[in-house]
Design a protein around this motif. Structure first.
Motif, PDB file in Angstrom:
ATOM      1  N   TRP B  71       0.796  -1.237   0.000  1.00  0.00           N
ATOM      2  CA  TRP B  71       0.000   0.000   0.000  1.00  0.00           C
ATOM      3  C   TRP B  71       0.823   1.279   0.000  1.00  0.00           C
ATOM      4  O   TRP B  71       0.260   2.376  -0.017  1.00  0.00           O
ATOM      5  N   ILE B  72       2.152   1.161  -0.006  1.00  0.00           N
ATOM      6  CA  ILE B  72       2.968   2.383   0.016  1.00  0.00           C
ATOM      7  C   ILE B  72       2.687   3.234  -1.218  1.00  0.00           C
ATOM      8  O   ILE B  72       2.525   4.446  -1.123  1.00  0.00           O
ATOM      9  N   THR B  73       2.604   2.599  -2.367  1.00  0.00           N
ATOM     10  CA  THR B  73       2.405   3.372  -3.597  1.00  0.00           C
ATOM     11  C   THR B  73       0.982   3.920  -3.706  1.00  0.00           C
ATOM     12  O   THR B  73       0.711   4.768  -4.534  1.00  0.00           O
ATOM     13  N   ARG B  74       0.068   3.409  -2.862  1.00  0.00           N
ATOM     14  CA  ARG B  74      -1.331   3.862  -2.953  1.00  0.00           C
ATOM     15  C   ARG B  74      -1.808   4.617  -1.719  1.00  0.00           C
ATOM     16  O   ARG B  74      -2.996   4.903  -1.598  1.00  0.00           O
ATOM     17  N   ALA B  75      -0.912   4.907  -0.786  1.00  0.00           N
ATOM     18  CA  ALA B  75      -1.330   5.608   0.437  1.00  0.00           C
ATOM     19  C   ALA B  75      -2.043   6.904   0.059  1.00  0.00           C
ATOM     20  O   ALA B  75      -1.641   7.585  -0.885  1.00  0.00           O
ATOM     21  N   PRO B  76      -3.124   7.244   0.780  1.00  0.00           N
ATOM     22  CA  PRO B  76      -4.004   8.322   0.306  1.00  0.00           C
ATOM     23  C   PRO B  76      -3.481   9.743   0.515  1.00  0.00           C
ATOM     24  O   PRO B  76      -4.004  10.666  -0.107  1.00  0.00           O
ATOM     25  N   THR B  77      -2.514   9.944   1.396  1.00  0.00           N
ATOM     26  CA  THR B  77      -1.933  11.289   1.555  1.00  0.00           C
ATOM     27  C   THR B  77      -0.416  11.137   1.657  1.00  0.00           C
ATOM     28  O   THR B  77       0.101  10.046   1.925  1.00  0.00           O
ATOM     29  N   LEU B  78       0.285  12.257   1.473  1.00  0.00           N
ATOM     30  CA  LEU B  78       1.754  12.186   1.557  1.00  0.00           C
ATOM     31  C   LEU B  78       2.189  11.856   2.978  1.00  0.00           C
ATOM     32  O   LEU B  78       3.167  11.140   3.181  1.00  0.00           O
ATOM     33  N   GLN B  79       1.457  12.369   3.961  1.00  0.00           N
ATOM     34  CA  GLN B  79       1.827  12.061   5.344  1.00  0.00           C
ATOM     35  C   GLN B  79       1.651  10.569   5.633  1.00  0.00           C
ATOM     36  O   GLN B  79       2.513   9.935   6.228  1.00  0.00           O
ATOM     37  N   LYS B  81       1.737   8.219   3.485  1.00  0.00           N
ATOM     38  CA  LYS B  81       2.770   7.498   2.715  1.00  0.00           C
ATOM     39  C   LYS B  81       4.086   7.489   3.504  1.00  0.00           C
ATOM     40  O   LYS B  81       4.745   6.458   3.631  1.00  0.00           O
ATOM     41  N   ALA B  82       4.450   8.651   4.045  1.00  0.00           N
ATOM     42  CA  ALA B  82       5.706   8.746   4.790  1.00  0.00           C
ATOM     43  C   ALA B  82       5.653   7.848   6.032  1.00  0.00           C
ATOM     44  O   ALA B  82       6.613   7.137   6.339  1.00  0.00           O
ATOM     45  N   TRP B 134      -7.527   0.323   2.056  1.00  0.00           N
ATOM     46  CA  TRP B 134      -6.676   1.144   2.915  1.00  0.00           C
ATOM     47  C   TRP B 134      -6.978   0.880   4.392  1.00  0.00           C
ATOM     48  O   TRP B 134      -6.087   0.955   5.245  1.00  0.00           O
ATOM     49  N   LYS B 187      -9.758   8.059  11.760  1.00  0.00           N
ATOM     50  CA  LYS B 187     -10.052   8.923  10.608  1.00  0.00           C
ATOM     51  C   LYS B 187     -11.160   8.307   9.747  1.00  0.00           C
ATOM     52  O   LYS B 187     -12.083   8.994   9.301  1.00  0.00           O
ATOM     53  N   LEU B 188     -11.066   6.998   9.536  1.00  0.00           N
ATOM     54  CA  LEU B 188     -12.060   6.333   8.677  1.00  0.00           C
ATOM     55  C   LEU B 188     -13.430   6.312   9.357  1.00  0.00           C
ATOM     56  O   LEU B 188     -14.457   6.546   8.717  1.00  0.00           O
TER      57      LEU B 188
END
Lengths: 261, 330
Positions: B71-79, B81-82, B134, B187-188
């Protein structure tokens, strides 16, 4: 183009190259040739991702200046622009390929990136200077590591030499773009805001030659540099590889518009 | 819990009278909570069991990178993803120092990796389930890392020094992982109806496999008794499972999602939650290799290793050339 619009474009170029390369490196996670490399590659990816976020944040603020106070967030910029609005170098969107391909891409980029950040650390724009100085500390290590791998693979076994040479050859045509300047750059170079990329070509080549020499590799000749017609990644004209990449990166934001994550 | 059903080689627990003098002295140190270090004398079965347990734990960290790395390449926000990249990188780090801890017992990392690839060595059953949305990244942090911490905190006190020290370090990072997972769930659950449904669906799919992570009921297991005597297993599978349920049910209530177990309810007489029957046949099938992702996970690991062979060979060849050149110059 106003100075702020040029600055916004310029910041996107910096942010996008970092983000797209980080995204590519993220594809390696869990699949590296040895555990230590998994950790190191992820580290470089994390550094670049962090840098892209700093550039995006500043870009959003600059955008607000010429857009009635409304600038986009890092996520709007990363996830809601289409390929033609991305300003990254074509080099960084090239597929990972094998480890030699990944390292050649990284090496070409790192040498340029370090030189660029050295220049930007002296920028008359205090914010740019600050971000560049911070990033420079990380990027020096990136360059040492990728050069080290180019040498190891170039001067390793026959097989690794063959693969490394093929990677150096295959990506060479995407390196010219790094040293081209257009109206966006020119608008910012005179005031000392941007770094004149033309001046980076000679020291870049010197470093690349030295490493390739040690690696027993040679640069290809008779290559036409992509983007040298003024239509390259920096202007939003990309290779085919960026589309699938963005489709994967952006789909969740686009499938659930307005959702917060 | 990243090590399940570890074979100790024991047929029955031995009394002090049945032990050799060396074994008795060893057991006395363990009983006195003095750490066993790699150079100390130890029973061969203790050494072999620890190799199995620690390498299984290390393999779990490495295979566990795959469902989340996915899921790294599909994480929904840059934060996000990091954070996810950092988390998966932590897991690689955990794998690395667990392999090092096992190496102190006289087995090489290459041998352990070969055993994983041949199917001889196991890894936790949980990583043979797919990450489909996610919300699964949230559920893994919340439930899977939560269950792992439950097991690993007692292991910080285990009898073998290198393993104990590795666990102390791992636990610090795991608690950050668990919090980030719960944060995704919050969050979800406070998001759109689709997001909340995604969270519920993830809980439905991960709840039972998370309970299975603790292993089968161990009241009757001779291996568990032996491991407990050696203090490389501190609490029983059932105790850990019950603690995990106790900790997790109020968190699900807070999130406003429902545990997929109609029999789950507070029992005031016991002072514990009662819960429904676990389908152990599923765990045995997954451990045997018949889970939804066993083949994919192993294939991905073997491919990474095989595709990297020429890189590792080149690094060795280059190092040899360097050494030869240095010798010539000297």
């Amino acid at each position: 183009m106003s100075d702020d619009r040029s600055l916004f474009e310029y910041l996107l170029r910096l942010a996008d190259s970092d983000l797209i390369l980080a995204q590519r490196l993220g594809e390696w996670v869990g699949h590296g040739p040895v555990l230590e490399e998994d950790i190191a590659t992820t580290n470089v990816g994390l550094d670049l991702l962090g840098q892209s976020r700093l550039w995006f944040a500043y870009a959003g603020e600059v955008e607000a200046r010429f857009n009635d106070g409304s600038g986009r967030s890092e996520d709007e910029l990363a996830f809601l622009r289409d390929a033609g609005e991305f300003r990254n170098l074509m080099l960084v969107e090239q597929p990972n390929g094998n480890y030699a391909d990944t390292m050649a891409r990284q090496f070409y980029f790192d040498v340029w990136h370090e030189l660029l950040l050295r220049g930007l650390a002296e920028s008359t724009d205090a914010r740019i200077a600050e971000i560049a100085s911070k990033a420079l500390k990380e990027v020096r290590y990136h360059g040492d590591r990728s050069a080290d791998w180019v040498i190891r693979l170039g001067d390793g076994t026959d097989e690794s030499h063959r693969k490394m040479q093929a990677a150096i050859d295959g990506l060479w045509m995407y390196t010219g773009e790094m040293f081209d300047v257009d109206a966006v750059d020119l608008a910012l170079i005179d005031g000392g805001i941007a770094c004149d990329a033309r001046a980076l070509a000679a020291p870049w080549r010197q470093r690349v030659d030295a490493v390739l020499d040690e690696a027993t590799l040679r640069l290809p000749t008779d290559v036409w540099m992509q983007g040298s017609n003024g239509r390259g990644g920096k202007q939003g004209v990309h290779t085919e590889h960026i589309g699938p990449m963005l489709a994967q990166m952006q789909w969740l934001q686009r499938a659930y518009p307005g959702a917060r994550w | 819990m990243y090590a399940q059903m570890v074979d100790t080689g024991a047929k029955k627990l031995r009394s002090p009278e049945e032990m050799t003098p060396e074994e008795r002295a060893f057991q006395a140190r363990v009983d006195a909570d003095i750490k066993i270090e790699p150079k100390d004398w130890m029973p061969e079965a203790y050494r072999k069991t620890l190799i199995r347990q620690i390498s299984q734990h290390a393999h779990s960290e490495i295979v566990g990178m795959l469902p989340e790395g996915n899921w790294i390449t599909r994480a929904p926000t840059l934060q996000r993803k990091a954070i996810l990249m950092a988390k998966v990188q932590d897991e690689a780090g955990h794998g690395l120092y667990l392999y090092c801890a096992a190496e102190t017992l006289g087995v090489s990392r290459d041998q352990m990796v070969a055993d994983l690839h041949s199917g001889k060595a196991k890894y936790s059953s949980i990583f043979n389930y797919p990450t489909l949305t996610w919300a699964d990244i949230g559920a893994i942090g919340w439930l899977v890392d939560g269950a792992a911490i439950m097991n690993q905190i007692p292991l910080c006190r285990c009898s073998f020094g290198p393993y104990s020290r590795a666990m102390i370090r791992v636990c610090k990072e795991e608690s950050f992982h668990q919090r980030q997972g719960f944060d995704i769930m919050i969050k979800l659950c406070r998001g759109t109806p689709e997001q909340k449904a995604m969270a519920q669906d993830a809980l439905n799919r991960w709840w039972w496999p998370s309970l299975m992570m603790f292993g089968p009921p161990d009241a009757s297991s001779v291996h568990s008794a032996q491991s407990a005597q050696w203090k490389i297993k501190i609490l029983s599978n059932d105790e850990l499972r019950q603690r995990f349920i106790e900790q997790t049910v109020p968190q699900a209530d807070f999130l406003g999602i429902t545990m997929p177990d109609p029999d789950l309810k507070w029992n005031p007489e016991r002072g514990h939650y009662d819960f429904g029957a676990i389908d152990w046949s599923e765990l045995y099938e997954v451990v045997k290799g018949n889970g939804p992702c066993n083949r994919d996970r192993l294939r991905a690991r073997v491919e990474a290793w095989e595709n990297g062979a020429w890189v590792r060979e080149a690094a060795l060849a280059h190092a040899a050339k360097r050494a030869a050149a240095a010798e010539k110059a000297a």
